[in-house]
Each structure stands twice: as C-alpha cells, then as structure tokens.
Motif scaffolding. Sequence first.
Motif, PDB file in Angstrom:
ATOM      1  N   PHE A  37      -9.898   4.219  21.752  1.00 32.67           N
ATOM      2  CA  PHE A  37     -11.443   4.323  21.757  1.00 32.67           C
ATOM      3  C   PHE A  37     -11.741   5.877  21.735  1.00 32.67           C
ATOM      4  CE2 PHE A  37     -15.742   4.572  23.646  1.00 32.67           C
ATOM      5  CZ  PHE A  37     -16.365   4.199  22.764  1.00 32.67           C
ATOM      6  N   ASP A  38     -12.403   6.571  20.798  1.00 32.40           N
ATOM      7  CA  ASP A  38     -12.687   8.085  20.991  1.00 32.40           C
ATOM      8  C   ASP A  38     -14.114   8.244  20.410  1.00 32.40           C
ATOM      9  OD1 ASP A  38     -12.721   7.635  18.094  1.00 32.40           O
ATOM     10  OD2 ASP A  38     -10.732   8.449  17.785  1.00 32.40           O
ATOM     11  N   ALA A  39     -14.270   9.484  20.573  1.00 32.49           N
ATOM     12  CA  ALA A  39     -15.730  10.041  20.318  1.00 32.49           C
ATOM     13  C   ALA A  39     -16.407   9.606  18.784  1.00 32.49           C
ATOM     14  CB  ALA A  39     -15.871  11.548  20.198  1.00 32.49           C
ATOM     15  N   GLU A  40     -15.476   9.403  17.871  1.00 36.49           N
ATOM     16  CA  GLU A  40     -15.750   9.137  16.543  1.00 36.49           C
ATOM     17  C   GLU A  40     -16.089   7.633  16.662  1.00 36.49           C
ATOM     18  OE1 GLU A  40     -13.887   8.462  12.307  1.00 36.49           O
ATOM     19  OE2 GLU A  40     -12.738   9.545  13.557  1.00 36.49           O
ATOM     20  N   LEU A  41     -15.349   6.920  17.293  1.00 40.17           N
ATOM     21  CA  LEU A  41     -15.895   5.197  17.181  1.00 40.17           C
ATOM     22  C   LEU A  41     -16.963   5.199  18.014  1.00 40.17           C
ATOM     23  CD1 LEU A  41     -12.401   3.552  17.806  1.00 40.17           C
ATOM     24  CD2 LEU A  41     -13.794   3.733  15.762  1.00 40.17           C
ATOM     25  N   GLN A  42     -17.212   6.133  19.196  1.00 36.80           N
ATOM     26  CA  GLN A  42     -18.488   5.776  19.926  1.00 36.80           C
ATOM     27  C   GLN A  42     -19.662   6.367  18.756  1.00 36.80           C
ATOM     28  OE1 GLN A  42     -19.680   7.999  24.126  1.00 36.80           O
ATOM     29  NE2 GLN A  42     -19.410   9.459  22.438  1.00 36.80           N
ATOM     30  N   GLY A  43     -19.492   7.273  18.262  1.00 39.24           N
ATOM     31  CA  GLY A  43     -20.580   7.689  17.234  1.00 39.24           C
ATOM     32  C   GLY A  43     -20.915   6.515  16.478  1.00 39.24           C
ATOM     33  N   VAL A  44     -19.702   5.827  15.729  1.00 37.46           N
ATOM     34  CA  VAL A  44     -20.164   4.957  14.732  1.00 37.46           C
ATOM     35  C   VAL A  44     -20.924   3.660  15.222  1.00 37.46           C
ATOM     36  CG1 VAL A  44     -18.932   3.131  13.415  1.00 37.46           C
ATOM     37  CG2 VAL A  44     -18.101   5.431  13.451  1.00 37.46           C
ATOM     38  N   ALA A  45     -20.589   3.163  16.588  1.00 34.14           N
ATOM     39  CA  ALA A  45     -21.150   2.214  17.214  1.00 34.14           C
ATOM     40  C   ALA A  45     -22.526   2.399  18.069  1.00 34.14           C
ATOM     41  CB  ALA A  45     -20.213   1.797  18.546  1.00 34.14           C
ATOM     42  N   GLY A  46     -22.845   3.467  18.404  1.00 35.03           N
ATOM     43  CA  GLY A  46     -24.153   4.081  18.794  1.00 35.03           C
ATOM     44  C   GLY A  46     -24.554   3.698  20.341  1.00 35.03           C
TER      45      GLY A  46
END
Length: 140
Positions: A37-46
């Motif tokens: 889990f990284d910043a990119e996945l955090q951004g996708v999930a919202g």
Amino acid sequence: MRHNLDDISRRYRRDVLVVESAYGFTLEDADGHGNIFDAELQGVAGYPATPEGQAAFLTDLAEAVAAVPAGRGRGVVYWEPAWVAVEGNGWDPTDPSSGNAWETRPCSTTGTGCCPRPPPWPPTPVAAVARSAVRADEPP
C-alpha cells in the motif's frame, strides 16, 4: 463497487460476500520491507492513509455490501488483520527479519486488532453464509 455487487447478485441470482479486502492506516514503513500500500494506491482509492481513512473505507465498503438488493449482500471479510509489524511476523516463518509488505493494512494502529471505530454491519454468522452458498449448477 456498488454497481458491480448489484450486477453480480442480480445476474447470477446469488448472494455476494466481499473477501480479502483491506486498506492501509499509514504510508509509514515500520520494518524496512517495502509496503504494497503506497501513495499511488491511496490516491486511487480516495481515502487518506490514516486510521480515520481506514475506518471510512471499511464503513463505505460495509454499506455497499449491505445495500445489495434483496438482502443478498452477506458481509465483508477483512484481510489480513494479523500482519502487524512485530519481530518475527514476516513472510518467511523461518526468518524473523523477513518483514512483511502488508504491515500497513491490519485493522489497527497499535497491533491490538481494533479499528478506530468498527464499521456497521448486520451480523451474519459465517456458518449461515456457508449454508446459503449453492453450487452454480443448482437453480436459485
């Protein structure tokens, strides 16, 4: 997700259960082993990678499953609540220093297994879900 859950239930006339779902409570690395889990996945999930963001994700997920028409949303199984960042809890049970890439996703910020607030859910015992499961070739 709501559309997909509703569509699957309606199309196949079956109950749905979301399994192996998780969301990170932090982007910090506690064991030196890279995290999935990284910043990119955090951004996708919202949702923010915070205990409150994790709780919001779980609440929204539980509400989406509970809203499946005809009461066919059966529940949510969280994965993996035991992957806390503690010595010896890595991918390799023979190597205590192996670390794990899921340490940010247990339902906890302290390793206690407790969410900041539990998501609402009408209780559905696992045994009832198992009994309600039917083979694909059986009529609904």
